[in-house]
Design a protein around this motif. Structure first.
Motif, PDB file in Angstrom:
ATOM      1  N   PRO A   1       0.745  -1.280   0.073  1.00 51.46           N
ATOM      2  CA  PRO A   1      -0.016  -0.106   0.023  1.00 51.46           C
ATOM      3  C   PRO A   1       0.748   1.274  -0.094  1.00 51.46           C
ATOM      4  CG  PRO A   1      -0.763  -1.566   1.772  1.00 51.46           C
ATOM      5  CD  PRO A   1       0.674  -1.870   1.122  1.00 51.46           C
ATOM      6  N   ARG A   2       0.739   2.247  -0.938  1.00 48.97           N
ATOM      7  CA  ARG A   2       1.624   3.377  -1.216  1.00 48.97           C
ATOM      8  C   ARG A   2       0.498   4.367  -0.917  1.00 48.97           C
ATOM      9  NH1 ARG A   2       5.272   0.889  -6.027  1.00 48.97           N
ATOM     10  NH2 ARG A   2       6.578  -0.154  -4.833  1.00 48.97           N
ATOM     11  N   GLY A   3      -0.330   4.627  -1.735  1.00 46.53           N
ATOM     12  CA  GLY A   3      -1.702   5.655  -1.179  1.00 46.53           C
ATOM     13  C   GLY A   3      -1.200   7.066  -1.462  1.00 46.53           C
TER      14      GLY A   3
ATOM     15  N   ASN B   1      -0.986   3.451   6.182  1.00 45.25           N
ATOM     16  CA  ASN B   1      -0.567   2.118   5.810  1.00 45.25           C
ATOM     17  C   ASN B   1       0.037   1.305   7.120  1.00 45.25           C
ATOM     18  OD1 ASN B   1       2.550   2.501   5.756  1.00 45.25           O
ATOM     19  ND2 ASN B   1       1.836   4.355   4.377  1.00 45.25           N
TER      20      ASN B   1
ATOM     21  N   SER C   1       3.459   0.473   7.540  1.00 42.22           N
ATOM     22  CA  SER C   1       4.785   0.616   7.821  1.00 42.22           C
ATOM     23  C   SER C   1       4.817   1.559   8.612  1.00 42.22           C
ATOM     24  CB  SER C   1       5.443   0.705   6.351  1.00 42.22           C
ATOM     25  OG  SER C   1       5.288  -0.289   5.411  1.00 42.22           O
TER      26      SER C   1
ATOM     27  N   ARG D   1      11.097   3.128   4.485  1.00 41.28           N
ATOM     28  CA  ARG D   1       9.771   2.377   4.696  1.00 41.28           C
ATOM     29  C   ARG D   1      10.244   1.209   5.498  1.00 41.28           C
ATOM     30  NH1 ARG D   1       4.333   2.458   1.706  1.00 41.28           N
ATOM     31  NH2 ARG D   1       3.586   0.405   2.443  1.00 41.28           N
TER      32      ARG D   1
ATOM     33  N   ILE E   1      -6.642  -2.117   5.551  1.00 40.18           N
ATOM     34  CA  ILE E   1      -5.615  -1.523   4.725  1.00 40.18           C
ATOM     35  C   ILE E   1      -5.386  -1.882   3.421  1.00 40.18           C
ATOM     36  CG2 ILE E   1      -3.428  -0.359   4.602  1.00 40.18           C
ATOM     37  CD1 ILE E   1      -5.287   1.315   6.582  1.00 40.18           C
ATOM     38  N   TYR E   2      -4.989  -3.136   3.207  1.00 42.65           N
ATOM     39  CA  TYR E   2      -4.840  -3.588   2.199  1.00 42.65           C
ATOM     40  C   TYR E   2      -5.893  -3.778   1.139  1.00 42.65           C
ATOM     41  CZ  TYR E   2      -0.147  -5.116   2.998  1.00 42.65           C
ATOM     42  OH  TYR E   2       1.346  -5.116   3.011  1.00 42.65           O
TER      43      TYR E   2
ATOM     44  N   ASN F   1      -6.676   0.049   0.090  1.00 45.18           N
ATOM     45  CA  ASN F   1      -5.734   0.520  -0.887  1.00 45.18           C
ATOM     46  C   ASN F   1      -5.929   0.069  -1.960  1.00 45.18           C
ATOM     47  OD1 ASN F   1      -2.790   0.967  -1.944  1.00 45.18           O
ATOM     48  ND2 ASN F   1      -3.049   2.077   0.096  1.00 45.18           N
TER      49      ASN F   1
END
Length: 280
Positions: A10-12, A61, A63, A97, A215-216, A219
């Motif tokens: 996930p970068r978003g 995300n 991370s 990250r 979240i996944y 995203n």
């Protein structure tokens, strides 16, 4: 993208088409000694001198990130809300990250202690981080920034515990299989009990397994909506494992701060487009 392997991360970056006109972003693989801890380094450059400031939003995300930017340096725990940063002036900097589940090796306490918080870099990495942060600001190229922070992390790292590896593998199970939409499915995939998964995530990931799965899923939805504009929301909800469209819309709004239709319009915004050197 610079030597960073592709997998479901996930970068978003919200309104990515517009974002590419505001800054340059490159991603760099870490030193081999850090491969099990760090997903990648991300380096940003922007020059807004004589231009209006830009407010950049990023979806939450899993991370932990360590950032080295003027006025925005720190260790950022896993977030539950959209992150926003104001871009102005001329700036360069680097962020790290970390792989979800793997930052506990640098931290004196559970990762859940820093969820939704920013911790000063010196509190985690010690006083030598001050010199490293200064070196990032005067670096003449991206490779110099990456080497500086790689050296800092190598000097501070500890080994990954068995529990940390299990936590990281549990997150990888979610990343690898979009069909995992329930904690019970994650438990079946990992062979762990619900309670064991919950403890692992609190200690090493910093959130609940239910939130990680959400979240996944969302995203993925945000990327689909950004790419397609106004997709079939009912069909999208079904593909993501939701029982109905309204449940999906509620979850999407809770994570992104916008209903899908509004997010689609924001993501499709295309203002002040000028060429840049983004290679993502």
């Amino acid at each position: 993208m610079d030597d960073v392997g592709e997998h479901r991360i996930p970068r978003g970056i919200v309104a990515e088409a517009t974002a590419r006109t505001m800054f340059t972003l490159t991603r760099h693989a870490p030193a081999p000694e850090l491969a099990e801890f760090v997903e990648y380094h991300w380096v940003l450059h922007w020059d807004r001198r004589g231009k209006p400031p830009h407010e950049q939003r990023v979806l939450p995300n899993l991370s932990v990130h360590a950032t080295f930017f003027p006025g925005a340096s720190g260790v950022y725990g896993p977030m539950h809300d959209v992150f926003s940063h104001r871009l102005e002036g001329r700036v360069q900097g680097l962020g790290v990250r970390f792989r979800p589940g793997c930052f506990r090796a640098f931290l004196d306490g559970p990762v859940s202690d820093i969820a939704d918080r920013t911790v000063p870099l010196v509190d985690v990495f010690g006083p030598r981080v001050i010199e490293a942060a200064e070196s990032v600001q005067i670096a003449t190229d991206d490779a110099q920034m990456v080497r500086t922070i790689d050296n800092l992390l190598i000097a501070n790292r500890a080994g990954l515990s068995i529990a940390a590896r299990r936590a990281a593998e549990a997150v990888e199970s979610i990343a690898r299989d979009p069909g995992i939409t329930r904690v019970a499915q994650l438990c079946a995939d990992t062979g762990l009990t619900t309670r064991s998964v919950q403890r692992l995530f609190a200690e090493h990931v910093g959130c609940t397994p239910k939130w990680a799965i959400r979240i996944y899923r969302l995203n993925d939805a945000a990327q689909r909506i950004a790419a397609e504009g106004e997709p079939d929301y009912a069909g999208l909800a079904v593909r993501l494992g939701y029982s109905d469209q309204s449940h999906f819309i509620r979850d999407f709004r809770a994570v992104t701060g916008q209903p899908p239709g509004e997010y689609a319009r924001t993501a499709g915004a295309d203002t002040e487009r000028t060429p840049d050197n983004d290679r993502t």
